[in-house]
Design a protein around this motif. Structure first.
Motif, mmCIF file in Angstrom:
data_model
loop_
_atom_site.group_PDB
_atom_site.id
_atom_site.type_symbol
_atom_site.label_atom_id
_atom_site.label_comp_id
_atom_site.label_asym_id
_atom_site.label_seq_id
_atom_site.Cartn_x
_atom_site.Cartn_y
_atom_site.Cartn_z
ATOM 1 N N ALA A 51 9.842 -0.542 -2.884
ATOM 2 C CA ALA A 51 10.325 -0.429 -4.263
ATOM 3 C C ALA A 51 11.751 0.120 -4.295
ATOM 4 O O ALA A 51 12.591 -0.354 -5.073
ATOM 5 C CB ALA A 51 9.395 0.473 -5.070
ATOM 6 N N HIS A 52 12.032 1.081 -3.438
ATOM 7 C CA HIS A 52 13.383 1.643 -3.367
ATOM 8 C C HIS A 52 14.371 0.570 -2.911
ATOM 9 O O HIS A 52 15.461 0.421 -3.479
ATOM 10 C CB HIS A 52 13.393 2.831 -2.406
ATOM 11 C CG HIS A 52 14.737 3.434 -2.202
ATOM 12 N ND1 HIS A 52 15.343 4.249 -3.138
ATOM 13 C CD2 HIS A 52 15.622 3.328 -1.173
ATOM 14 C CE1 HIS A 52 16.527 4.628 -2.684
ATOM 15 N NE2 HIS A 52 16.720 4.078 -1.510
ATOM 16 N N TRP A 53 13.965 -0.200 -1.891
ATOM 17 C CA TRP A 53 14.824 -1.275 -1.378
ATOM 18 C C TRP A 53 15.044 -2.345 -2.446
ATOM 19 O O TRP A 53 16.169 -2.812 -2.657
ATOM 20 C CB TRP A 53 14.180 -1.885 -0.131
ATOM 21 C CG TRP A 53 14.858 -3.128 0.344
ATOM 22 C CD1 TRP A 53 15.949 -3.212 1.164
ATOM 23 C CD2 TRP A 53 14.496 -4.479 0.014
ATOM 24 N NE1 TRP A 53 16.287 -4.527 1.360
ATOM 25 C CE2 TRP A 53 15.418 -5.326 0.674
ATOM 26 C CE3 TRP A 53 13.490 -5.039 -0.752
ATOM 27 C CZ2 TRP A 53 15.353 -6.705 0.578
ATOM 28 C CZ3 TRP A 53 13.422 -6.414 -0.854
ATOM 29 C CH2 TRP A 53 14.343 -7.230 -0.198
ATOM 30 N N LEU A 54 13.979 -2.733 -3.128
ATOM 31 C CA LEU A 54 14.075 -3.791 -4.136
ATOM 32 C C LEU A 54 15.001 -3.364 -5.276
ATOM 33 O O LEU A 54 15.835 -4.157 -5.737
ATOM 34 C CB LEU A 54 12.691 -4.111 -4.687
ATOM 35 C CG LEU A 54 12.595 -5.344 -5.584
ATOM 36 C CD1 LEU A 54 12.722 -6.617 -4.762
ATOM 37 C CD2 LEU A 54 11.267 -5.341 -6.353
ATOM 38 N N ALA A 55 14.871 -2.126 -5.721
ATOM 39 C CA ALA A 55 15.703 -1.653 -6.823
ATOM 40 C C ALA A 55 17.172 -1.633 -6.440
ATOM 41 O O ALA A 55 18.052 -1.854 -7.285
ATOM 42 C CB ALA A 55 15.249 -0.258 -7.254
ATOM 43 N N VAL B 199 12.655 -6.095 -10.324
ATOM 44 C CA VAL B 199 11.785 -4.928 -10.486
ATOM 45 C C VAL B 199 10.737 -5.136 -11.582
ATOM 46 O O VAL B 199 9.550 -4.841 -11.369
ATOM 47 C CB VAL B 199 12.624 -3.662 -10.732
ATOM 48 C CG1 VAL B 199 11.726 -2.492 -11.157
ATOM 49 C CG2 VAL B 199 13.412 -3.300 -9.469
ATOM 50 N N PRO B 200 11.101 -5.645 -12.772
ATOM 51 C CA PRO B 200 10.059 -5.857 -13.793
ATOM 52 C C PRO B 200 8.947 -6.809 -13.339
ATOM 53 O O PRO B 200 7.768 -6.579 -13.637
ATOM 54 C CB PRO B 200 10.843 -6.440 -14.977
ATOM 55 C CG PRO B 200 12.236 -5.934 -14.789
ATOM 56 C CD PRO B 200 12.452 -5.944 -13.309
ATOM 57 N N ARG B 201 9.315 -7.859 -12.607
ATOM 58 C CA ARG B 201 8.290 -8.797 -12.145
ATOM 59 C C ARG B 201 7.329 -8.114 -11.167
ATOM 60 O O ARG B 201 6.108 -8.299 -11.254
ATOM 61 C CB ARG B 201 8.942 -10.003 -11.479
ATOM 62 C CG ARG B 201 7.913 -11.016 -10.987
ATOM 63 C CD ARG B 201 8.544 -12.225 -10.345
ATOM 64 N NE ARG B 201 7.523 -13.171 -9.906
ATOM 65 C CZ ARG B 201 7.793 -14.255 -9.186
ATOM 66 N NH1 ARG B 201 9.044 -14.545 -8.862
ATOM 67 N NH2 ARG B 201 6.813 -15.059 -8.818
ATOM 68 N N ARG C 180 0.833 -1.192 0.000
ATOM 69 C CA ARG C 180 0.000 0.000 0.000
ATOM 70 C C ARG C 180 0.878 1.256 0.000
ATOM 71 O O ARG C 180 2.089 1.169 0.199
ATOM 72 C CB ARG C 180 -0.932 -0.017 1.201
ATOM 73 C CG ARG C 180 -1.994 -1.090 1.088
ATOM 74 C CD ARG C 180 -3.086 -0.891 2.109
ATOM 75 N NE ARG C 180 -4.157 -1.846 1.923
ATOM 76 C CZ ARG C 180 -5.284 -1.826 2.621
ATOM 77 N NH1 ARG C 180 -5.455 -0.909 3.545
ATOM 78 N NH2 ARG C 180 -6.218 -2.719 2.401
ATOM 79 N N PRO C 181 0.285 2.431 -0.215
ATOM 80 C CA PRO C 181 1.082 3.660 -0.218
ATOM 81 C C PRO C 181 1.930 3.783 1.045
ATOM 82 O O PRO C 181 1.512 3.419 2.135
ATOM 83 C CB PRO C 181 0.010 4.756 -0.276
ATOM 84 C CG PRO C 181 -1.123 4.117 -1.010
ATOM 85 C CD PRO C 181 -1.126 2.685 -0.541
ATOM 86 N N GLY C 182 3.111 4.316 0.907
ATOM 87 C CA GLY C 182 4.066 4.386 2.007
ATOM 88 C C GLY C 182 4.959 3.172 1.990
ATOM 89 O O GLY C 182 6.164 3.269 1.744
ATOM 90 N N ALA C 183 4.381 2.010 2.207
ATOM 91 C CA ALA C 183 5.143 0.761 2.119
ATOM 92 C C ALA C 183 5.563 0.493 0.678
ATOM 93 O O ALA C 183 6.677 0.017 0.424
ATOM 94 C CB ALA C 183 4.302 -0.403 2.639
ATOM 95 N N ARG C 184 4.708 0.809 -0.268
ATOM 96 C CA ARG C 184 4.996 0.532 -1.670
ATOM 97 C C ARG C 184 6.262 1.259 -2.125
ATOM 98 O O ARG C 184 7.157 0.665 -2.726
ATOM 99 C CB ARG C 184 3.800 0.964 -2.526
ATOM 100 C CG ARG C 184 3.914 0.601 -4.001
ATOM 101 C CD ARG C 184 2.728 1.151 -4.777
ATOM 102 N NE ARG C 184 2.737 0.720 -6.163
ATOM 103 C CZ ARG C 184 2.071 -0.325 -6.626
ATOM 104 N NH1 ARG C 184 1.354 -1.069 -5.800
ATOM 105 N NH2 ARG C 184 2.127 -0.651 -7.899
ATOM 106 N N GLU C 185 6.368 2.541 -1.814
ATOM 107 C CA GLU C 185 7.518 3.331 -2.243
ATOM 108 C C GLU C 185 8.791 2.894 -1.537
ATOM 109 O O GLU C 185 9.863 2.792 -2.149
ATOM 110 C CB GLU C 185 7.248 4.819 -1.990
ATOM 111 C CG GLU C 185 6.120 5.417 -2.805
ATOM 112 C CD GLU C 185 4.724 5.093 -2.277
ATOM 113 O OE1 GLU C 185 3.742 5.415 -2.966
ATOM 114 O OE2 GLU C 185 4.623 4.527 -1.161
ATOM 115 N N TRP C 186 8.700 2.623 -0.246
ATOM 116 C CA TRP C 186 9.878 2.229 0.527
ATOM 117 C C TRP C 186 10.385 0.863 0.069
ATOM 118 O O TRP C 186 11.589 0.661 -0.095
ATOM 119 C CB TRP C 186 9.524 2.207 2.013
ATOM 120 C CG TRP C 186 10.691 2.082 2.939
ATOM 121 C CD1 TRP C 186 11.001 1.011 3.721
ATOM 122 C CD2 TRP C 186 11.700 3.065 3.201
ATOM 123 N NE1 TRP C 186 12.122 1.248 4.460
ATOM 124 C CE2 TRP C 186 12.583 2.507 4.166
ATOM 125 C CE3 TRP C 186 11.939 4.353 2.737
ATOM 126 C CZ2 TRP C 186 13.685 3.200 4.657
ATOM 127 C CZ3 TRP C 186 13.041 5.049 3.232
ATOM 128 C CH2 TRP C 186 13.894 4.461 4.172
#
Length: 366
Positions: free
Chosen positions: A277-281, A288-290, A269-275
């Protein structure tokens, strides 16, 4: 939530130092007492001690969860789980959902006395109270502030049913109180263990006890006569959703004496999604594509992916003795460990080897 001004006494036995004058107090926490502690466990952390106006909170009617009331003595969490659903709630306090959530913890120092007062109120009807639905009530700060023994003692004294969802092993400190409470009311405990891979644990949940230590706690609680369920949550696409990871995790959960396992796919969800995504990248850029494909429609992975996960966990559960399948209650994800989510739509099932434990009523988190 509103708070009074607070002049709090020092925490006994803990060296303290004044917090830096800047930055100023968050706008939402006027008058809070700010503390930092010169101990390695709390390096880089700031605690905002407040006196809450109330502590037993009604869950909004739009939240599809099997309980109406919660107690959350803390806001923010040193577990630092990169996927934590509760991250966005820190923005309500003029703090950010990333590093602030992990390092700036709000402590409701009067939680114990408030619980006792509110349970005694004539309007209170003894409803089930869920804990661990926002952030983990057994995070590291609990070792210093010791709010949970007061809370459990009050619930015990009023014979009020409750459940706890946690990743913390500190719950074992309160085992005598939990056993006393279980003699007079319905008590449930659930653990969140999404995987047993220790390298992944260190990367994704750096502030938590290891999965093996959590499962040791499951065994200790089970041996003490409590029914303990495990949320296998979250299962991380590309990281912990292989057949090997699922089988190893279910085998460890069964061996620990858990009465149920509930598989839950990662939701963002928002907040967790951005954090996240940054960690995953940074850590797993090839995934990331998956993830972009899986979560392109929103916070939840596709239903087909969720059903596949559940089926594979069911096979492993039967193999290791958690053989009977039960529908899981509808639940909203919580913050101690990531539960609920897709299950709100009937997507996941609890796999049990005995009648579902009371704690299974609290599918949240974590």
């Amino acid at each position: 939530m509103r708070w009074d001004n607070l002049t709090a006494p020092p925490v006994e036995g803990v060296p303290e130092r004044a917090a830096p004058a800047t930055p100023p107090l968050p706008l939402a926490l006027p008058g809070a007492t700010v503390r930092t502690f010169d101990t390695p466990a709390f390096a880089g952390m700031t605690f905002y001690e407040v006196r809450a106006k109330s502590i037993i909170n009604r869950v909004p009617g739009t939240s599809r969860v099997p309980f109406e009331w919660t107690i959350n003595p803390y806001r923010g969490c040193s577990h630092a789980c990169v996927y934590c659903y509760a991250r966005n709630t820190h923005t309500y306090l003029d703090l950010d959902a990333g590093a602030d959530f992990d390092s700036k913890v709000i402590v409701k120092v009067n939680a114990g006395e408030l619980v006792r007062r509110e349970l005694a109120a004539p309007r209170w009807r003894g409803a089930h109270v869920a804990m661990g639905t926002n952030v983990d009530c057994y995070q590291r700060a609990e070792g210093r502030y010791q709010l949970m023994p007061q809370i459990i003692a009050a619930l015990r004294d009023f014979a009020n049913p409750f459940s706890i969802l946690t990743k913390g092993t500190l719950v074992l400190r309160d085992l005598p109180l939990l056993r006393q409470a279980a003699e007079v009311t319905r008590v449930g405990v659930s653990y969140s263990v999404g995987f047993v891979d220790e390298r992944l644990w260190r990367a994704v949940e750096p502030g938590t006890p290891s999965p093996r230590r959590r499962l040791d706690a499951v065994r200790a609680l089970s041996d003490a006569g409590l029914s303990v369920g495990v949320l296998m949550a979250p299962i991380l696409p590309g990281l912990s959703d292989s057949d090997e990871s699922i089988d190893a995790t279910v085998a460890a959960i069964a061996a620990a004496g858990a009465t149920s396992v509930t598989p839950i796919a990662l939701h963002l969800r928002p907040g967790a999604r951005e954090w996240y995504a940054h960690w995953l990248a940074r850590e797993f850029p090839h995934l990331v594509p998956r993830y972009r494909e899986l979560y392109r429609a929103g916070a939840y992975a596709p239903q087909a992916y969720q059903r596949e996960l559940t089926a594979r966990v069911r096979i492993a559960a039967r193999r290791h003795g958690l053989y009977r399948s039960e529908p899981a209650e509808h639940a909203e994800p919580g913050e101690s460990g990531q539960g609920g989510g897709p299950g709100e739509r009937g997507g996941h099932r609890r796999l049990t080897k005995s009648p579902p434990p009371p704690a299974a009523e609290q599918l949240s988190l974590l």
